[in-house]
Design a protein around this motif. Structure first.
Motif, PDB file in Angstrom:
ATOM      1  N   UNK A 192       0.803  -1.217   0.000  1.00 55.20           N
ATOM      2  CA  UNK A 192       0.000   0.000   0.000  1.00 55.20           C
ATOM      3  C   UNK A 192       0.836   1.267   0.000  1.00 55.20           C
ATOM      4  N   UNK A 193       2.123   1.136   0.296  1.00 56.44           N
ATOM      5  CA  UNK A 193       3.000   2.305   0.338  1.00 56.44           C
ATOM      6  C   UNK A 193       3.708   2.570  -0.986  1.00 56.44           C
ATOM      7  N   UNK A 194       3.509   1.711  -1.964  1.00 54.81           N
ATOM      8  CA  UNK A 194       4.172   1.872  -3.264  1.00 54.81           C
ATOM      9  C   UNK A 194       3.125   2.326  -4.276  1.00 54.81           C
ATOM     10  N   UNK A 195       3.325   3.500  -4.830  1.00 57.75           N
ATOM     11  CA  UNK A 195       2.383   4.021  -5.820  1.00 57.75           C
ATOM     12  C   UNK A 195       2.286   3.065  -7.002  1.00 57.75           C
ATOM     13  N   UNK A 196       1.081   2.933  -7.537  1.00 57.04           N
ATOM     14  CA  UNK A 196       0.832   1.986  -8.616  1.00 57.04           C
ATOM     15  C   UNK A 196       1.809   2.160  -9.767  1.00 57.04           C
ATOM     16  N   UNK A 197       2.109   3.403 -10.116  1.00 53.36           N
ATOM     17  CA  UNK A 197       2.998   3.649 -11.268  1.00 53.36           C
ATOM     18  C   UNK A 197       4.443   3.272 -10.990  1.00 53.36           C
ATOM     19  N   UNK A 198       4.790   3.019  -9.703  1.00 57.11           N
ATOM     20  CA  UNK A 198       6.166   2.659  -9.355  1.00 57.11           C
ATOM     21  C   UNK A 198       6.337   1.182  -9.021  1.00 57.11           C
ATOM     22  N   UNK A 199       5.242   0.443  -8.966  1.00 59.34           N
ATOM     23  CA  UNK A 199       5.333  -0.936  -8.497  1.00 59.34           C
ATOM     24  C   UNK A 199       6.184  -1.825  -9.394  1.00 59.34           C
ATOM     25  N   UNK A 200       5.955  -1.756 -10.687  1.00 60.20           N
ATOM     26  CA  UNK A 200       6.707  -2.611 -11.600  1.00 60.20           C
ATOM     27  C   UNK A 200       8.201  -2.358 -11.466  1.00 60.20           C
ATOM     28  N   UNK A 201       8.606  -1.092 -11.428  1.00 62.70           N
ATOM     29  CA  UNK A 201      10.023  -0.764 -11.293  1.00 62.70           C
ATOM     30  C   UNK A 201      10.594  -1.232  -9.960  1.00 62.70           C
ATOM     31  N   UNK A 202       9.779  -1.198  -8.901  1.00 59.77           N
ATOM     32  CA  UNK A 202      10.235  -1.656  -7.588  1.00 59.77           C
ATOM     33  C   UNK A 202      10.619  -3.130  -7.647  1.00 59.77           C
ATOM     34  N   UNK A 203       9.766  -3.956  -8.215  1.00 55.46           N
ATOM     35  CA  UNK A 203      10.038  -5.390  -8.249  1.00 55.46           C
ATOM     36  C   UNK A 203      11.118  -5.745  -9.270  1.00 55.46           C
ATOM     37  N   UNK A 204      11.126  -5.063 -10.411  1.00 58.55           N
ATOM     38  CA  UNK A 204      12.218  -5.287 -11.355  1.00 58.55           C
ATOM     39  C   UNK A 204      13.558  -4.910 -10.727  1.00 58.55           C
ATOM     40  N   UNK A 205      13.561  -3.833  -9.955  1.00 52.10           N
ATOM     41  CA  UNK A 205      14.792  -3.401  -9.304  1.00 52.10           C
ATOM     42  C   UNK A 205      15.315  -4.435  -8.329  1.00 52.10           C
ATOM     43  N   UNK A 206      14.416  -5.023  -7.530  1.00 56.40           N
ATOM     44  CA  UNK A 206      14.836  -6.070  -6.608  1.00 56.40           C
ATOM     45  C   UNK A 206      15.399  -7.268  -7.369  1.00 56.40           C
ATOM     46  N   UNK A 207      14.709  -7.695  -8.414  1.00 58.47           N
ATOM     47  CA  UNK A 207      15.156  -8.851  -9.183  1.00 58.47           C
ATOM     48  C   UNK A 207      16.532  -8.612  -9.789  1.00 58.47           C
ATOM     49  N   UNK A 208      16.700  -7.491 -10.458  1.00 59.76           N
ATOM     50  CA  UNK A 208      17.977  -7.214 -11.120  1.00 59.76           C
ATOM     51  C   UNK A 208      19.119  -7.091 -10.129  1.00 59.76           C
ATOM     52  N   UNK A 209      18.853  -6.494  -8.961  1.00 58.52           N
ATOM     53  CA  UNK A 209      19.895  -6.344  -7.950  1.00 58.52           C
ATOM     54  C   UNK A 209      20.254  -7.686  -7.323  1.00 58.52           C
ATOM     55  N   UNK A 210      19.233  -8.471  -6.968  1.00 55.52           N
ATOM     56  CA  UNK A 210      19.495  -9.678  -6.191  1.00 55.52           C
ATOM     57  C   UNK A 210      20.041 -10.829  -7.027  1.00 55.52           C
ATOM     58  N   UNK A 211      19.846 -10.780  -8.327  1.00 57.29           N
ATOM     59  CA  UNK A 211      20.469 -11.786  -9.187  1.00 57.29           C
ATOM     60  C   UNK A 211      21.986 -11.608  -9.270  1.00 57.29           C
ATOM     61  N   UNK A 212      22.466 -10.437  -8.855  1.00 58.73           N
ATOM     62  CA  UNK A 212      23.893 -10.127  -8.986  1.00 58.73           C
ATOM     63  C   UNK A 212      24.681 -10.366  -7.698  1.00 58.73           C
TER      64      UNK A 212
END
Length: 248
Positions: A192-212
């Motif tokens: 609920x704290x992540x604006x809808x327009x930022x959600x996709x980037x939030x999860x993509x960011x976690x994925x790209x960071x944590x794969x490394x």
């Protein structure tokens, strides 16, 4: 597990932070999660106990046990029937809570069970289930959400598990496992704290960071940001559990 000629392993993480209000009142964390990466089927599950129900933490814990039982029961499922599995999950959940007042155990439920050919995603209630997929060639990643928060519900209302199964309140889908890159489950204390327009980037960011980085580094990073969640005055418990694939 194989994806074409590319070897892959499933990685994952989970963490939970009790909300400041619950901490101040000396209450328990009402969220629960589980993660199983060893052997098939791989799974993640998450539940958020309703704040108004004094046994909801037990209901949430029962969700994780019921999903594990469901995965063990289904084994190496070749034909996945979502409705039948959701009904069986509900039976397992009730069985885990024998002798308790089910009305006081109400909670949400969201889970993913990964078989060799297909993955089942199922969700009842709020929170995010973010599914990231790619084409068979591993490019063109896309993210979609199993459900969005229902604007027709008041802020403190959500669908939840109860004595009777309300199958029409569930959202579910099947996804070819070969196309699955990641799945993130989070309770509404984060979602609920992540604006809808930022959600996709939030999860993509976690994925790209944590794969490394290593599993230990992932756990350290998640513990840091979930314990320092930046939204002032948000009193909810905050929980995330995720799995993602790592090509070798």
């Amino acid at each position: 597990m194989m994806n074409g000629e590319v070897s892959l392993v499933w990685r994952g993480f989970g963490d939970s932070e009790i909300g400041p209000l619950h901490q101040h009142l000396g209450l328990l964390n009402q969220d629960a999660y589980c993660l199983k990466l060893e052997n098939q089927p791989v799974l993640i599950a998450l539940s958020d106990g309703l704040g108004s129900k004094f046994l909801s933490h037990l209901g949430a814990q029962a969700v994780t046990h019921a999903v594990k039982r469901l995965a063990d029961y289904s084994g190496s499922e070749t034909v996945v029937e979502p409705l039948s599995l959701i009904k069986l999950f509900h039976e397992f959940w009730l069985d885990e809570l024998q002798g308790l007042d089910i009305e006081q155990c109400r909670c949400t439920a969201v889970f993913a069970i990964v078989w060799e050919e297909q993955t089942l995603f199922a969700q009842l209630g709020d929170g995010d289930c973010c599914i990231i997929t790619s084409s068979q060639y591993g490019d063109e990643q896309k993210a979609h959400f199993l459900t969005q928060k229902d604007d027709g519900l008041f802020a403190n209302q959500t669908h939840s598990l109860s004595q009777e199964l309300q199958i029409n309140q569930w959202h579910f889908c099947l996804q070819p496992t070969a196309e699955l890159e990641a799945c993130f489950l989070v309770t509404d204390g984060i979602a609920d704290d992540i604006a809808l327009e930022h959600k996709t980037n939030f999860y993509f960011g976690l994925l790209n960071q944590y794969q490394q980085i290593s599993d230990e580094q992932v756990d350290t990073d998640v513990r840091h940001w979930i314990s320092q969640w930046p939204v002032n005055g948000h009193s909810d418990d905050k929980t995330i559990v995720a799995l993602f694939r790592q090509c070798l």
